[in-house]
Design a protein around this motif. Structure first.
Motif, mmCIF file in Angstrom:
data_model
loop_
_atom_site.group_PDB
_atom_site.id
_atom_site.type_symbol
_atom_site.label_atom_id
_atom_site.label_comp_id
_atom_site.label_asym_id
_atom_site.label_seq_id
_atom_site.Cartn_x
_atom_site.Cartn_y
_atom_site.Cartn_z
ATOM 1 N N GLN A 149 0.703 -1.180 0.024
ATOM 2 C CA GLN A 149 -0.011 -0.155 0.139
ATOM 3 C C GLN A 149 0.914 1.146 -0.025
ATOM 4 O OE1 GLN A 149 -2.473 0.356 3.627
ATOM 5 N NE2 GLN A 149 -3.789 1.866 2.581
ATOM 6 N N LEU A 150 1.810 1.250 1.056
ATOM 7 C CA LEU A 150 2.774 2.386 0.762
ATOM 8 C C LEU A 150 3.418 2.578 -0.422
ATOM 9 C CD1 LEU A 150 4.521 1.911 4.232
ATOM 10 C CD2 LEU A 150 2.755 3.651 3.826
ATOM 11 N N ILE A 151 4.008 1.551 -0.920
ATOM 12 C CA ILE A 151 4.794 1.533 -2.091
ATOM 13 C C ILE A 151 4.198 2.038 -3.402
ATOM 14 C CG2 ILE A 151 6.209 0.050 -3.875
ATOM 15 C CD1 ILE A 151 7.059 -1.290 -1.045
ATOM 16 N N ARG A 152 2.789 1.366 -3.425
ATOM 17 C CA ARG A 152 1.763 2.140 -4.547
ATOM 18 C C ARG A 152 1.592 3.657 -4.113
ATOM 19 N NH1 ARG A 152 -1.636 0.544 -8.407
ATOM 20 N NH2 ARG A 152 -0.917 -1.507 -7.888
ATOM 21 N N ILE A 153 1.365 4.407 -2.998
ATOM 22 C CA ILE A 153 1.203 5.644 -2.968
ATOM 23 C C ILE A 153 2.576 6.400 -3.284
ATOM 24 C CG2 ILE A 153 0.857 7.422 -1.356
ATOM 25 C CD1 ILE A 153 -0.934 5.132 0.184
ATOM 26 N N GLU A 154 3.674 5.876 -2.787
ATOM 27 C CA GLU A 154 5.059 6.544 -3.137
ATOM 28 C C GLU A 154 5.066 6.482 -4.686
ATOM 29 O OE1 GLU A 154 8.406 3.991 -2.123
ATOM 30 O OE2 GLU A 154 7.974 3.985 0.032
ATOM 31 N N ALA A 155 4.965 5.484 -5.199
ATOM 32 C CA ALA A 155 5.017 5.406 -6.830
ATOM 33 C C ALA A 155 4.047 6.190 -7.621
ATOM 34 C CB ALA A 155 4.967 4.075 -7.287
ATOM 35 N N GLU A 156 2.936 6.362 -7.204
ATOM 36 C CA GLU A 156 1.829 7.198 -7.868
ATOM 37 C C GLU A 156 2.235 8.799 -7.608
ATOM 38 O OE1 GLU A 156 -1.927 4.371 -7.389
ATOM 39 O OE2 GLU A 156 -1.671 6.217 -6.249
ATOM 40 N N GLN A 157 2.570 9.087 -6.261
ATOM 41 C CA GLN A 157 2.846 10.395 -6.027
ATOM 42 C C GLN A 157 4.127 10.783 -6.858
ATOM 43 O OE1 GLN A 157 3.567 11.553 -1.991
ATOM 44 N NE2 GLN A 157 1.335 10.986 -1.688
ATOM 45 N N ALA A 158 5.482 9.930 -6.782
ATOM 46 C CA ALA A 158 6.591 10.163 -7.743
ATOM 47 C C ALA A 158 6.121 10.351 -9.198
ATOM 48 C CB ALA A 158 7.660 9.053 -7.569
ATOM 49 N N VAL A 159 5.563 9.361 -9.618
ATOM 50 C CA VAL A 159 5.210 9.541 -11.172
ATOM 51 C C VAL A 159 4.410 10.879 -11.320
ATOM 52 C CG1 VAL A 159 3.974 8.561 -13.073
ATOM 53 C CG2 VAL A 159 5.358 7.186 -11.497
ATOM 54 N N GLU A 160 3.367 11.197 -10.854
ATOM 55 C CA GLU A 160 2.507 12.517 -10.719
ATOM 56 C C GLU A 160 3.472 13.510 -10.655
ATOM 57 O OE1 GLU A 160 -0.438 11.209 -8.134
ATOM 58 O OE2 GLU A 160 -1.653 10.694 -9.640
ATOM 59 N N ARG A 161 4.341 13.756 -9.748
ATOM 60 C CA ARG A 161 5.245 14.896 -9.532
ATOM 61 C C ARG A 161 6.370 15.025 -10.787
ATOM 62 N NH1 ARG A 161 9.880 15.616 -6.754
ATOM 63 N NH2 ARG A 161 9.836 13.591 -5.735
ATOM 64 N N LEU A 162 6.925 13.684 -11.002
ATOM 65 C CA LEU A 162 7.931 13.901 -11.908
ATOM 66 C C LEU A 162 7.792 14.078 -13.587
ATOM 67 C CD1 LEU A 162 9.452 12.899 -9.207
ATOM 68 C CD2 LEU A 162 10.938 11.672 -10.706
ATOM 69 N N ALA A 163 6.351 13.446 -13.569
ATOM 70 C CA ALA A 163 5.863 13.473 -15.208
ATOM 71 C C ALA A 163 6.057 14.671 -15.595
ATOM 72 C CB ALA A 163 4.515 12.926 -14.997
ATOM 73 N N TRP A 164 6.102 15.892 -14.950
ATOM 74 C CA TRP A 164 6.124 17.022 -15.711
ATOM 75 C C TRP A 164 7.520 17.288 -16.407
ATOM 76 C CZ3 TRP A 164 2.760 21.059 -15.950
ATOM 77 C CH2 TRP A 164 1.472 21.026 -15.332
#
Ligand code: BMA
Length: 861
Positions: free
Chosen positions: A424-439
């Protein structure tokens, strides 16, 4: 767990009302182990947010510089204690309009925190890599409010989880794989064990009626580059929970500021909107050296009933990125990174956290480090998985400079359990990171982690693990699922190294990126030439930092490998032995500290240059990412730039070996690197990574160290962009009659490469004799070296002249190192201040001589 919502980073403009809570807080030690020093048991002190406990204690003068001496051993209690950050703030209840929601937003907490507001517990956090947002309506009081963030020991939490999940294999003794916190914070083979706690990113209160929870722009570029599409995915949160009438407006401006596209989308029932904008004839973003870094700007506005509720503005690069694996009949698949459809041969550095106290990395320091990467001829940084996700400042800096970024997810060298809680934690980490870095256009590769699948396939983890999970489900399941859903525009690689499947040893050279560590661990550096990989994402050779840096932290005793202070600052496994072994063919055991420092640094530089140039000269290898650019600690490490920002000789060697246009002498061995029947002799290879063709005229001489030319030829080669060209040298140039007394020198476009037939100790190279003169010249200290004999790999060490020119060692830089002079030749080294202010005192001749070294300065057989 009380994660309600990943925190979106407000990138520029926001219509939300924000009350920043950064700045002054109070820090108090709450509890901790018995070996806590007396003074610290009830200590209370002013603290800074963002920050960490260690730096607050330092700022208050309660602990000193832990890097010095054995300071690291005296601070373990800090990471084993419980700490409470608190502060008061004023709240005007009248300022909160009806229908607004009020959130407490923490962009990053390190790591096990209980967050309370006015005595009510809001949440318990367990992951450093996550940003948090909690609704706090109803908890705020008119007037004075009090917030407390109480951290328990991450070390203790890790030990507790170790009991729960069972032992997990890793190369280190610290329990880092059990918790979601930067792995190297628990100590690494180049860094200290400073287990930190603190509010390491911004924290604030936000009031809003509607908000852009995430905005994710995905860029697609057509093959002919005539058209691009930007799909803007916006996730919307509505304080009324209806989402009904909200609209998202998108406006794209070109690099000149003209509006080139607009679009509008209604938020659907799920609170998401997608807007698509089209760009004809887009101005592209290119990696450094291949074109400009054009950037558009994207403005996203959330509106309801004509009222702007939230706005985002961010730059955006238009480019495509892909990995291609063409079949290589001879060996296996190749591995190419394509940007805008074009192969980019990678010259990269691995990036580790620039400080153990990560909030200490100032924008200025970060910019200096990124500039060093670019000036060192790199076009990519790999953000290694044992640290942190890249920050906005880092990525903005890479976008601007055209540095590609390879981002590992935060997993390193260990097995990780796949419990529901972790997943659960790793999914949130990954989602947040991808959303932030995708720019960021610089972000080119997503990678599941560092050496975790290699560990599984090759490091004998099976005995300890049995049939328990080890993280494979993250690298081949969860993470690629998140990427496919949120960012299908970028390639994903399950791990580094990786060979295509979990059934194949991950470091198999026949396909995918490899880590070349056998050479440093066991062999002479010439053995880099045994390898013929498709791509190298790590290889390195260790050496001490600059003299100034090591002396600063080891104040006493000779700086030699038996000094306990030096030993303390060496963390590599059997590091001192490997350093000594690396020297053996080249230099006798050094008993003089200056010899030891210089020679170990010189062998580091030679080793990485030899490996890099060999790999770049191979058709097959489409990239080399050297381990490692930077340091977080003034220790001995594989870095090119030490913890004080001072370039080691390695940096200059790599600047040469990474040059966009490289001419290199290599053993002639067309049958392949392992073919013992390949003809002897040498070839001259030119490598052209630039956008223009290159047809240099090379002057090649075989000569004695005494300067007698035995054979000479002028050869012309031609290499189109992104190609190599090679020419076998005729035997009279490529074969020595007396290998001990001869070398081959190739001068190409003003750049020299030299080939020596035997290692220094087996050669009859003379002791260097040269004259040195120095003068002040337009703000620089110009040091002229005139060679009377052969003078190999001449270096000037700026830090050694700091005192003599009245400067801090960190402020100075010399323009080159490792210059090889033939008898009668001369060269000028220019020493300057990094900030451009002039040097105005001329050091004594003895100081200048003391700062200058050549490989054959003092020859001992
Ligand atoms: C690599 C890295 C790090 C390590 C380095 C040097 O494999 O991934 O884990 O610091 O080697 O040993």
């Amino acid at each position: 767990m009380s994660v309600t919502e990943p925190a979106a980073r407000p990138v520029a403009v926001t219509a939300l009302a924000t009350l920043p809570l950064d700045g002054e807080w109070t820090l108090r030690r709450v509890a901790g182990p018995v070996d806590t020093p007396e003074w610290a048991t009830d200590v209370e002190l002013p603290a800074t947010v963002p920050g960490q406990v260690h730096t607050d204690l330092q700022a208050a003068g309660l602990i000193g510089d832990l890097d010095v001496g054995l300071g690291e051993l005296e601070q373990r209690w800090i990471g084993r204690s419980e700490w409470e950050y608190s502060r008061e703030f004023q709240w005007d209840a009248g300022s909160s309009t009806d229908g607004r929601r009020i959130d407490l937003v923490a962009d990053g907490l390190d790591t096990f925190a209980r967050v309370s507001l006015n005595g009510t517990v809001i949440a318990d956090t367990t992951d450093q890599h996550i940003g948090y947002r909690w609704p706090v309506d109803g908890l705020l009081e008119d007037g004075t409010n009090r917030i407390e963030v109480r951290f328990t020991s991450a070390w203790d939490a890790a030990l507790e989880r170790e009991q729960a999940v069972g032992p997990l294999p890793s190369p280190y003794d610290a329990p880092y794989p059990y918790v979601r916190k930067s792995a190297c914070n628990f100590g690494w083979d180049w860094g200290p064990q400073y287990v930190t706690a603190g509010i390491w990113k911004s924290i604030r209160i936000e009031q809003w009626q509607g908000r852009l929870a995430h905005v994710r722009p995905l860029v697609e570029l057509d093959e002919g580059h005539g058209h691009a599409t930007v799909r803007v995915h916006a996730e919307i949160e509505d304080a009324f929970g209806s989402g009904r009438s909200a609209t998202v407006h998108v406006e794209l401006r070109d690099p000149e500021g003209r509006v080139v596209a607009q679009a509008e989308g209604a938020a659907g029932a799920a609170g998401a909107a997608e807007c698509k904008v089209d760009v004809d004839s887009p101005q592209l973003w290119w990696p450094v050296g291949l074109g400009a870094q054009h950037r558009y700007s994207l403005r996203v506005r959330l509106e309801r009933d004509g009222v702007a509720l939230d706005t985002r503005e961010h730059s955006l690069g238009i480019r495509s990125v892909a990995i291609e694996t063409p079949r290589d009949e001879r060996v296996g698949d190749r591995w190419h990174l394509l940007v805008n459809g074009q192969r980019v041969r990678i010259r990269g550095y691995n990036w580790i956290p620039d400080d153990p106290f990560i909030a200490e990395v100032s924008p200025r320091r970060l910019a200096a480090r990124l500039d060093q990467a670019v000036a060192g001829a790199a076009n990519l940084l790999r953000v290694w998985g044992g640290g942190y996700f890249a920050t906005e400042e880092f990525l903005d800096g890479c976008d601007e400079r055209g540095l590609l970024v390879w981002q590992d997810f935060p997993f390193a060298c260990a097995a990780y359990d796949e419990s529901d809680e972790m997943r659960q934690l790793i999914r949130i980490e990954a989602e947040q990171a991808v959303e932030r870095l995708a720019w960021h256009p610089s972000v080119a590769v997503w990678c599941g982690g560092n050496e975790c699948t290699w560990g599984r396939t090759d490091w004998g983890w099976g005995d300890l693990l049995g049939d328990r999970t080890w993280g494979g489900g993250y690298y081949t399941g969860l993470l690629p699922e998140v990427i496919a859903e949120l960012d299908p525009t970028r390639p994903y690689l399950p791990n580094s190294p990786w060979s295509g499947s979990l059934d194949v040893p991950s470091n198999d050279e026949r396909s995918g990126p490899v880590h070349l560590w056998d050479v440093w661990n066991d062999l002479d550096y010439t053995h880099y030439r045994d390898h013929d990989p498709a791509f190298v994402s790590e290889m390195g050779w260790c050496a001490p930092p600059a003299h100034h840096t090591l002396r600063r932290v080891v104040p006493d005793g000779a700086l030699l490998p038996d000094n306990p202070g030096v030993v303390h600052h060496m963390r590599a496994a059997e590091g001192m032995h490997k350093l000594a072994r690396g020297l053996q063919p080249y230099f006798p055991v050094p008993d003089d500290p200056d010899d030891w420092l210089f020679q170990t640094q010189l062998v580091q530089a030679r080793a990485e240059a030899a490996g890099t140039e060999w790999l770049r000269s191979r058709e097959r290898c489409a990239g080399v990412i050297v381990w490692q650019l930077n340091d977080c600690w003034p220790g001995l490490s594989w870095s090119a730039v030490d913890a004080d920002g001072i370039e080691k000789p390695l940096y200059y060697a790599l600047r040469h070996s990474f040059a966009e246009r490289l001419a290199t002498l290599q053993p002639r061995n067309p049958g392949g690197p392992n073919d013992p029947t390949g003809p002897e002799g040498l070839e001259l290879v030119i490598v052209n990574d630039g956008i223009d063709g290159w047809a240099p005229v090379a002057r090649v001489r075989r000569m004695t160290f005494a300067g007698e030319v035995l054979a000479e030829a002028t050869v012309t080669l031609e290499a189109a962009p992104d190609t190599t060209a090679r020419i076998a040298l005729p035997d009279e140039l490529g074969l020595a009659v007396d290998p001990a007394a001869e070398l081959v020198v190739a001068d190409v476009d003003g750049v020299r490469s030299a080939w020596r037939f035997v290692p220094d100790r087996a050669s009859s190279v003379p002791t260097a004799r040269f004259a040195v003169e120095s003068a002040l010249d337009r703000g620089a200290l110009a040091i002229t070296v005139r060679a009377e004999t052969f003078v190999g790999e001449t270096c000037v060490f700026a830090d050694r002249l700091a005192e003599a020119v009245g400067a801090d060692a960190r402020e100075l830089i010399v323009d080159r190192m490792l210059v090889t002079l033939l008898p009668g030749e001369e060269t000028v080294f220019r020493l300057t201040r990094r900030d451009g202010t002039p040097i105005d005192s001329l050091p004594a001749a003895a100081s200048v001589r003391g700062a200058l070294r050549a490989a054959n300065d003092r020859v001992r057989g």
